[in-house]
Design an enzyme around this catalytic site. Sequence first.
Site, PDB file in Angstrom:
ATOM      1  N   ASP A   1      11.185   6.662   5.294  1.00 36.95           N
ATOM      2  CA  ASP A   1      10.264   6.504   6.318  1.00 36.95           C
ATOM      3  C   ASP A   1      10.841   6.572   7.749  1.00 36.95           C
ATOM      4  O   ASP A   1      11.755   5.884   7.794  1.00 36.95           O
ATOM      5  CB  ASP A   1       9.326   5.372   6.322  1.00 36.95           C
ATOM      6  CG  ASP A   1       8.197   5.229   6.861  1.00 36.95           C
ATOM      7  OD1 ASP A   1       6.936   5.369   6.158  1.00 36.95           O
ATOM      8  OD2 ASP A   1       8.030   5.351   8.210  1.00 36.95           O
ATOM      9  N   ILE A   2      10.151   7.426   8.565  1.00 38.02           N
ATOM     10  CA  ILE A   2      10.605   7.654   9.924  1.00 38.02           C
ATOM     11  C   ILE A   2      10.575   6.279  10.850  1.00 38.02           C
ATOM     12  O   ILE A   2      11.513   6.285  11.842  1.00 38.02           O
ATOM     13  CB  ILE A   2       9.988   8.890  10.556  1.00 38.02           C
ATOM     14  CG1 ILE A   2      10.670   9.415  11.734  1.00 38.02           C
ATOM     15  CG2 ILE A   2       8.494   8.667  11.078  1.00 38.02           C
ATOM     16  CD1 ILE A   2      10.342  10.899  12.118  1.00 38.02           C
TER      17      ILE A   2
ATOM     18  N   ASN B   1      -1.629   2.828   0.872  1.00 41.13           N
ATOM     19  CA  ASN B   1      -2.777   2.627   1.935  1.00 41.13           C
ATOM     20  C   ASN B   1      -3.796   3.816   1.519  1.00 41.13           C
ATOM     21  O   ASN B   1      -3.301   4.788   1.273  1.00 41.13           O
ATOM     22  CB  ASN B   1      -2.279   2.690   3.124  1.00 41.13           C
ATOM     23  CG  ASN B   1      -1.155   1.583   3.472  1.00 41.13           C
ATOM     24  OD1 ASN B   1      -1.445   0.453   3.121  1.00 41.13           O
ATOM     25  ND2 ASN B   1      -0.368   1.916   4.232  1.00 41.13           N
TER      26      ASN B   1
ATOM     27  N   GLY C   1      -5.371   1.491   6.192  1.00 41.01           N
ATOM     28  CA  GLY C   1      -4.252   1.876   7.031  1.00 41.01           C
ATOM     29  C   GLY C   1      -3.651   3.207   6.688  1.00 41.01           C
ATOM     30  O   GLY C   1      -2.667   3.369   7.155  1.00 41.01           O
ATOM     31  N   GLN C   2      -4.178   3.990   6.039  1.00 37.02           N
ATOM     32  CA  GLN C   2      -3.492   5.198   5.656  1.00 37.02           C
ATOM     33  C   GLN C   2      -3.645   6.162   6.696  1.00 37.02           C
ATOM     34  O   GLN C   2      -4.989   6.238   7.433  1.00 37.02           O
ATOM     35  CB  GLN C   2      -4.419   5.994   4.649  1.00 37.02           C
ATOM     36  CG  GLN C   2      -4.047   7.309   4.041  1.00 37.02           C
ATOM     37  CD  GLN C   2      -4.239   7.906   2.844  1.00 37.02           C
ATOM     38  OE1 GLN C   2      -5.658   7.464   2.375  1.00 37.02           O
ATOM     39  NE2 GLN C   2      -3.789   8.863   2.148  1.00 37.02           N
TER      40      GLN C   2
ATOM     41  N   HIS D   1       0.940   8.959  -0.932  1.00 42.15           N
ATOM     42  CA  HIS D   1       2.270   8.378  -0.919  1.00 42.15           C
ATOM     43  C   HIS D   1       2.416   6.989  -1.358  1.00 42.15           C
ATOM     44  O   HIS D   1       1.284   5.955  -0.890  1.00 42.15           O
ATOM     45  CB  HIS D   1       2.834   8.531   0.275  1.00 42.15           C
ATOM     46  CG  HIS D   1       1.984   8.308   1.759  1.00 42.15           C
ATOM     47  ND1 HIS D   1       0.709   8.632   2.037  1.00 42.15           N
ATOM     48  CD2 HIS D   1       2.095   6.961   2.493  1.00 42.15           C
ATOM     49  CE1 HIS D   1       0.274   8.003   3.007  1.00 42.15           C
ATOM     50  NE2 HIS D   1       1.114   7.024   3.182  1.00 42.15           N
TER      51      HIS D   1
ATOM     52  N   HIS E   1       4.800   3.671  -0.757  1.00 37.70           N
ATOM     53  CA  HIS E   1       5.616   2.973   0.176  1.00 37.70           C
ATOM     54  C   HIS E   1       6.547   2.057  -0.796  1.00 37.70           C
ATOM     55  O   HIS E   1       5.926   1.063  -1.440  1.00 37.70           O
ATOM     56  CB  HIS E   1       5.161   1.937   1.172  1.00 37.70           C
ATOM     57  CG  HIS E   1       4.327   2.840   2.285  1.00 37.70           C
ATOM     58  ND1 HIS E   1       4.888   3.186   3.500  1.00 37.70           N
ATOM     59  CD2 HIS E   1       3.047   3.310   2.182  1.00 37.70           C
ATOM     60  CE1 HIS E   1       3.807   3.735   4.330  1.00 37.70           C
ATOM     61  NE2 HIS E   1       2.810   4.013   3.508  1.00 37.70           N
TER      62      HIS E   1
END
Length: 113
Positions: free
Chosen positions: A29-30, A86, A92-93, A99, A101
């Site tokens: 994740d960035i 999410n 909170g998507q 995806h 997490h």
Amino acid sequence: MPTIFKRIIDREIPADIVYEDELCLALRDIAPQAPTHVLVIPKKEIASIDALADEDAALVGRLWTVIRDLARQLGVAETGYRVVVNNGLDGGQTVDHLHFHLLAGRPMRWPPG
Ligand code: AMP
């Protein structure tokens, strides 16, 4: 308009990819929320949990075994980890490509925020 994850799958933009096979991709994740924060995504364009078709069940099962193996490879399986998906606005998507997490490397709190 392709999502950011579709563009990563298509190698249009760079990412720190830690795993890839014919069905899925895992990338760091960035904006990591834990010392280990990896996103596991299907290559198939599925917007969210809510957009899953019944025929996607085997693919989703595969994503879980990839998560299991990645957690071991990343050295967090023994200490533990959290997997979060999410869905939608209240969930909170922010990226409309399914995806998972994988979060690890610190104790997780409950209830989540
Ligand atoms: P969500 O809010 O559940 O939709 O998660 C989207 C995640 O994608 C967030 O944790 C972002 O930090 C992450 N993200 C967005 N753009 C990128 C990118 N280019 N490379 C890696 N992760 C990204």
